[in-house]
Design a protein around this motif. Structure first.
Motif, PDB file in Angstrom:
ATOM      1  N   SER A  62      30.775  30.882  36.625  1.00 51.93           N
ATOM      2  CA  SER A  62      29.649  31.071  35.711  1.00 51.93           C
ATOM      3  C   SER A  62      29.452  32.549  35.385  1.00 51.93           C
ATOM      4  N   VAL A  63      29.554  33.401  36.401  1.00 57.83           N
ATOM      5  CA  VAL A  63      29.414  34.845  36.167  1.00 57.83           C
ATOM      6  C   VAL A  63      30.542  35.342  35.272  1.00 57.83           C
ATOM      7  N   PHE A  64      31.773  34.920  35.570  1.00 56.77           N
ATOM      8  CA  PHE A  64      32.921  35.335  34.772  1.00 56.77           C
ATOM      9  C   PHE A  64      32.785  34.859  33.319  1.00 56.77           C
ATOM     10  N   ALA A  65      32.311  33.635  33.131  1.00 52.38           N
ATOM     11  CA  ALA A  65      32.149  33.092  31.773  1.00 52.38           C
ATOM     12  C   ALA A  65      31.141  33.912  30.980  1.00 52.38           C
ATOM     13  N   VAL A 117      30.505  37.781  26.476  1.00 55.45           N
ATOM     14  CA  VAL A 117      30.081  39.074  25.917  1.00 55.45           C
ATOM     15  C   VAL A 117      31.295  39.837  25.398  1.00 55.45           C
ATOM     16  N   ALA A 118      32.381  39.844  26.164  1.00 54.29           N
ATOM     17  CA  ALA A 118      33.584  40.575  25.745  1.00 54.29           C
ATOM     18  C   ALA A 118      34.164  39.990  24.458  1.00 54.29           C
ATOM     19  N   TRP A 120      43.058  34.571  38.619  1.00 48.54           N
ATOM     20  CA  TRP A 120      41.725  33.959  38.741  1.00 48.54           C
ATOM     21  C   TRP A 120      41.807  32.644  39.529  1.00 48.54           C
ATOM     22  N   VAL A 121      42.825  31.845  39.253  1.00 46.61           N
ATOM     23  CA  VAL A 121      43.012  30.589  39.988  1.00 46.61           C
ATOM     24  C   VAL A 121      43.281  30.882  41.463  1.00 46.61           C
ATOM     25  N   ALA A 155      33.016  28.852  43.950  1.00 47.23           N
ATOM     26  CA  ALA A 155      33.884  28.913  42.773  1.00 47.23           C
ATOM     27  C   ALA A 155      33.092  28.644  41.498  1.00 47.23           C
ATOM     28  N   ASP A 156      32.149  27.726  41.575  1.00 44.81           N
ATOM     29  CA  ASP A 156      31.301  27.434  40.421  1.00 44.81           C
ATOM     30  C   ASP A 156      30.448  28.644  40.062  1.00 44.81           C
TER      31      ASP A 156
END
Length: 121
Positions: A51-54, A59-60, A34-35, A46-47
């Motif tokens: 945000s989408v990944f968070a 949810v997961a 991810w980094v 990146a922001d």
């Protein structure tokens, strides 16, 4: 993860330790990937990606938490696992030795109560 509750690292089986080690390696590799992915993006991109990944991660983790809760509720109900004695079982030892000055009511364990302050020797 419910196997880890109340058990030290030495109490785990080789299989459990292996699964935990593989999970930690996978998490470390995922974070590294991810980094690496975000390092090629601008700060704004990146922001947005973070945000989408968070959102997906929340949810997961929420679903995993609900699943663990359901599995815990469906687990065995063995009183010996909890380590607490059965409150309905009678006391097996009926004698209590108290040394020193007693300044409060003392319940001896077989429903005898000493209420007056006195020196007990």
């Amino acid at each position: 993860m419910t196997a880890l509750v109340g058990v030290g690292w030495s109490g785990l089986t080789f299989r459990t330790k292996s699964v935990l080690a593989l999970a930690l390696i996978a998490c470390a590799a995922g974070i590294g990937g991810w980094v690496w992915f975000l390092s090629g993006k601008t700060l704004q991109e990146a922001d947005s990606w973070s945000s989408v990944f968070a959102g997906f991660a929340a949810v997961a983790f929420g679903l995993v938490g609900v699943l663990m809760g359901i599995l815990t509720l469906r687990g065995p109900r063995d009183a010996s696992i909890s380590g607490t004695p059965d409150p309905a079982s009678p006391a097996t030892i009926r004698s209590v030795r108290v040394d020193g000055d007693v300044e409060a009511p003392v319940i001896t364990g077989d429903d005898n109560v000493v209420v007056q302050p006195k020196s007990v020797r």
